[in-house]
Scaffold this motif. Sequence first.
Motif, PDB file in Angstrom:
ATOM      1  N   ASP A 208     -22.119  15.314 -26.662  1.00 14.64           N
ATOM      2  CA  ASP A 208     -21.607  15.776 -25.193  1.00 14.64           C
ATOM      3  C   ASP A 208     -21.531  16.936 -24.814  1.00 14.64           C
TER       4      ASP A 208
ATOM      5  N   ALA B 155     -23.339  19.775 -25.441  1.00 11.61           N
ATOM      6  CA  ALA B 155     -25.369  20.001 -25.176  1.00 11.61           C
ATOM      7  C   ALA B 155     -25.301  19.143 -23.940  1.00 11.61           C
ATOM      8  N   GLY B 156     -25.107  18.067 -23.912  1.00 12.16           N
ATOM      9  CA  GLY B 156     -24.930  16.863 -22.200  1.00 12.16           C
ATOM     10  C   GLY B 156     -24.104  18.305 -21.498  1.00 12.16           C
ATOM     11  N   LEU B 157     -23.713  18.694 -21.139  1.00 12.71           N
ATOM     12  CA  LEU B 157     -22.842  19.607 -20.610  1.00 12.71           C
ATOM     13  C   LEU B 157     -23.221  20.728 -20.351  1.00 12.71           C
TER      14      LEU B 157
ATOM     15  N   PRO C 257     -17.296  16.290 -28.694  1.00 14.50           N
ATOM     16  CA  PRO C 257     -18.498  16.148 -29.485  1.00 14.50           C
ATOM     17  C   PRO C 257     -19.526  17.045 -29.301  1.00 14.50           C
TER      18      PRO C 257
END
Lengths: 216, 216
Positions: A170, A172-174, A167
Amino acid sequence: MSEQRIVSCASCPCGHAAGIGSGGSCPLIDRRKERGEYLFFEGEPATHVWFVKRGTVVLARGSGEGEGQERARAVRKAGAFVGLEALVQPTYLDTARVTSSTTVCGATLAAVNAWLGAPGTPARVALEQVLRATGDDAPRAAGPDGNAVRRVARWLLADQQSAGPLPRRDVAGLLGMVPETLSRALAQLSDLGAVEVTRRSLRVRDPSALRAAAGL
Amino acid sequence: MSEQRIVSCASCPCGHAAGIGSGGSCPLIDRRKERGEYLFFEGEPATHVWFVKRGTVVLARGSGEGEGQERARAVRKAGAFVGLEALVQPTYLDTARVTSSTTVCGATLAAVNAWLGAPGTPARVALEQVLRATGDDAPRAAGPDGNAVRRVARWLLADQQSAGPLPRRDVAGLLGMVPETLSRALAQLSDLGAVEVTRRSLRVRDPSALRAAAGL
DNA sequence: CGCCCTGTTGACAAAGGTCAACTAGCGTGG
DNA sequence: CCACGCTAGTTGACCTTTGTCAACAGGGCG
């Protein structure tokens, strides 16, 4: 908490595990390093593994090209291994620099391999898997590691295959950014013709444009 | 590159290492998880270790308190262990969430311990050391992980002891900021009376003020 | 004693985080 | 089977944070 240090091989977990005192011998050899010295450099062929007995080693990774700027990524203190990635890949992932007078033990890859025991052993399998996984984690986040478009481009070059099932939030978080920023960065890359992106698919269209955007 | 997957225990490095086919048996038990399910949560008591046979698992870590916001930190795909930190510490470091239909094998800590063989073995010592070191690395960087003052305060609370021998530029790198920003953040914490700082010493003066600045 | 390196401080600009409104696509339930 | 609503993602406007550039200062080392 005072500085931890390991004085003799008998009190070192390596020496212990190698059976010092019960007939074994440790493959690691003591060496002293002064503040500012390097153990190895990122990208260099990985030939030795080090063990820190006293002092502090920092692991740094350059943005990838910007020569001269290495950003500290992790610290290793007494009791830690440094350069273990040599077990699973041909080159060092980090530059290892000593930040205080240090005692380190070094061993050749062959010696470490022998020390670790038979390949295929559960503990070795697990060790190697962990090294591989944490090595790949690297992508890294943070503002100073280049702007958003650059980081996204870099990640796409390295990890395009895993883009599928992940998604956006995720991803983006990474990459250490918020989903809105990722969205904008992808839009920009799309404008450049580097990628083709819908709200749930992502295809690299022009790798060389992507490389350019990544600053490589 | 197509999705890698591991079909049977015989083709799985774990099963292999456990001696499947030559009388051994693997302690890991297959389980299916659907997109969005969780394997475990950050902070929870670490009781199981997982191995990914098919699919994708993301590891996320909340900023520490801001409930509801977990930021993806790493991805684990087929062939990777998840939750191995259980070997070296009592609680999980990350929240593990599945992002696609997944087959994972799980084993209790005791089973994994048995599988790994005698404690004190070189490979185990190395494995545990690596897990400990990479667990501590965490501090992490990035803009969205709170502002500079907050990150610095958090780091000071966790790592004050290692502040000594570390040059500021490296501390800045560790925290994902540029030295100037670190300097300003420290100045602000000093104004708050939380720390006492000269250009090469750093002392925590008021831990509770520091906690407040860290948003804890 | 003076140079150089590392860290500090200031001014400025831009990158990106925040908030909000909007849309696509999917699942659900009538 | 269609419509509705929900969630994830996108886009826009704004404003804070922080990176950048530059000048300066403290300390260590030659």
